[in-house]
Design an enzyme around this catalytic site. Structure first.
Site, mmCIF file in Angstrom:
data_model
loop_
_atom_site.group_PDB
_atom_site.id
_atom_site.type_symbol
_atom_site.label_atom_id
_atom_site.label_comp_id
_atom_site.label_asym_id
_atom_site.label_seq_id
_atom_site.Cartn_x
_atom_site.Cartn_y
_atom_site.Cartn_z
ATOM 1 N N ASP A 184 -41.845 12.024 7.815
ATOM 2 C CA ASP A 184 -42.808 12.409 6.791
ATOM 3 C C ASP A 184 -42.714 13.921 6.576
ATOM 4 O OD1 ASP A 184 -45.109 12.320 5.086
ATOM 5 O OD2 ASP A 184 -46.338 12.925 6.794
ATOM 6 N N PHE A 185 -43.194 14.399 5.421
ATOM 7 C CA PHE A 185 -43.142 15.847 5.158
ATOM 8 C C PHE A 185 -44.455 16.532 5.526
ATOM 9 C CE2 PHE A 185 -43.653 19.641 2.534
ATOM 10 C CZ PHE A 185 -42.518 20.340 2.912
ATOM 11 N N ASP A 186 -45.506 16.329 4.719
ATOM 12 C CA ASP A 186 -46.774 17.032 4.946
ATOM 13 C C ASP A 186 -47.431 16.562 6.241
ATOM 14 O OD1 ASP A 186 -47.359 18.664 2.364
ATOM 15 O OD2 ASP A 186 -46.697 16.709 1.633
ATOM 16 N N ASP A 246 -47.669 11.304 10.052
ATOM 17 C CA ASP A 246 -49.042 11.606 10.462
ATOM 18 C C ASP A 246 -50.110 10.923 9.624
ATOM 19 O OD1 ASP A 246 -48.533 13.386 8.142
ATOM 20 O OD2 ASP A 246 -50.528 14.148 8.630
#
Length: 250
Positions: A32-34, A215
Site C-alpha cells: 500500500d502507499f499511504d 494499513d
C-alpha cells in the site's frame, strides 16, 4: 465473519521465520502507499515518498515482482512513485500500469465516469459549510476526507456521502481512515488486483507466494485473498485491530 487479531511483530527476529518461508520459491510483493510507504498526511496532495524509500523500492523491484497498490489515481501514483520496474495499481484496482508501460483498466467504467462530474459538484455543494472537510475528485471516483474536521462535522460529512450514494446508482461507498469514497460499483478492488497479478505470474502451473503489506480498511480486500498456508499479510497499525492479515507491526 469477524477477523481475528493479527500476531504483533516487534523485532526483525520475529519476521525471520516468515521471510524464510516466503523466500523459498517465487514471490510477489504488494505494498500500500499511504500509511505504509508514506506517512498519512492531513491533505492528500501533501504526501511524499522520501528518496530513501524510492531507492529501496528500486532495489526490491529488481529482485522480486513488486506492486504498489493504492486508492490514488494511476497518474498521481506515477508522480508519487517515480521508480522503474514496479507495477502500479491505482483506484483500488480499477487501473493498473505494468513495468513494460502497458495499462489495464477495468471494464464498465464508462457509465460511472459519465456520472462523476455531477456527483463531485453535489459533494462540493453539500460540504461547503463543513469546516475541515475536503472533497478530493479522482479520475474514476471521489473521496471525502474529514481528518481535519471536528467530530460534529465528521458526522455531517458521513451523512452527505451516504445521501449522495443513494442518488448515484453507479457508485458504492467504501470507507477508510477518516475518509469515505464513492467508487464505481464494479467488482474490482485491491484483492482483485493482487489475484490478477498472481495469476499472470504463474509459471509451470505454480503461482507465486504473496507478501502484502498495508494499513487501511481497503487493504483488507487484499488480505482476504491471501492463503494463510503460504502467503503473508502484514497490517501496519499503531494500535491492534482485527484484520485478515496474519501479522501486524507499528
Amino acid at each position: 465473519m469477524t477477523s481475528p487479531m493479527p500476531v504483533l511483530v516487534r523485532t526483525a527476529e520475529d519476521l525471520a521465520p516468515v521471510l524464510a518461508r516466503v523466500s523459498a520459491g517465487a514471490l510477489l510483493i504488494g505494498l500500500d502507499f499511504d500509511g505504509t510507504l508514506s506517512p498519512i498526511v492531513d491533505r492528500p496532495q501533501d504526501a511524499r515518498l522520501d528518496t530513501g524509500m524510492q531507492h529501496r523500492l528500486g532495489q526490491l523491484s529488481a529482485l522480486v515482482p513488486t506492486a504498489v497498490v493504492s486508492g490514488r489515481d494511476l497518474d498521481v501514483l506515477h508522480a508519487l512513485v517515480p521508480v522503474a520496474g514496479l507495477t502500479l495499481v491505482g483506484s483500488h484496482g480499477l487501473e493498473m500500469s505494468h513495468p513494460d508501460g502497458t495499462v489495464e483498466r477495468a471494464d464498465g467504467l464508462d457509465r460511472s465516469d459519465a456520472d462523476l462530474s455531477a456527483l463531485v459538484k453535489r459533494l462540493h455543494c453539500a460540504t461547503a459549510s463543513l469546516q475541515g472537510v475536503l472533497v478530493e475528485p479522482k479520475r474514476h471516483s471521489v473521496a471525502v476526507h474529514w481528518r481535519m474536521a471536528a467530530l460534529s462535522e465528521q458526522t455531517a460529512a458521513e451523512r452527505v456521502v451516504l445521501d449522495a450514494a443513494r442518488e448515484a446508482a453507479s457508485f458504492k461507498v467504501v470507507t477508510g481512515k477518516m475518509v469515505a469514497e464513492l467508487r464505481p460499483a464494479i467488482e474490482r478492488d485491491k484483492g482483485g488486483a493482487i489475484a490478477l497479478l498472481r495469476a499472470a505470474a504463474v509459471v509451470d502451473g505454480k503461482s507465486p507466494t504473496v507478501l502484502y503489506i498495508g494499513d487501511d480498511v481497503t487493504d483488507e480486500d487484499a488480505f482476504q485473498t491471501l492463503d494463510p498456508a503460504r502467503d503473508v499479510g502484514i497490517l501496519v497499525a499503531s494500535s491492534p485491530r482485527p484484520s485478515a492479515a496474519g501479522l501486524a507491526c507499528s
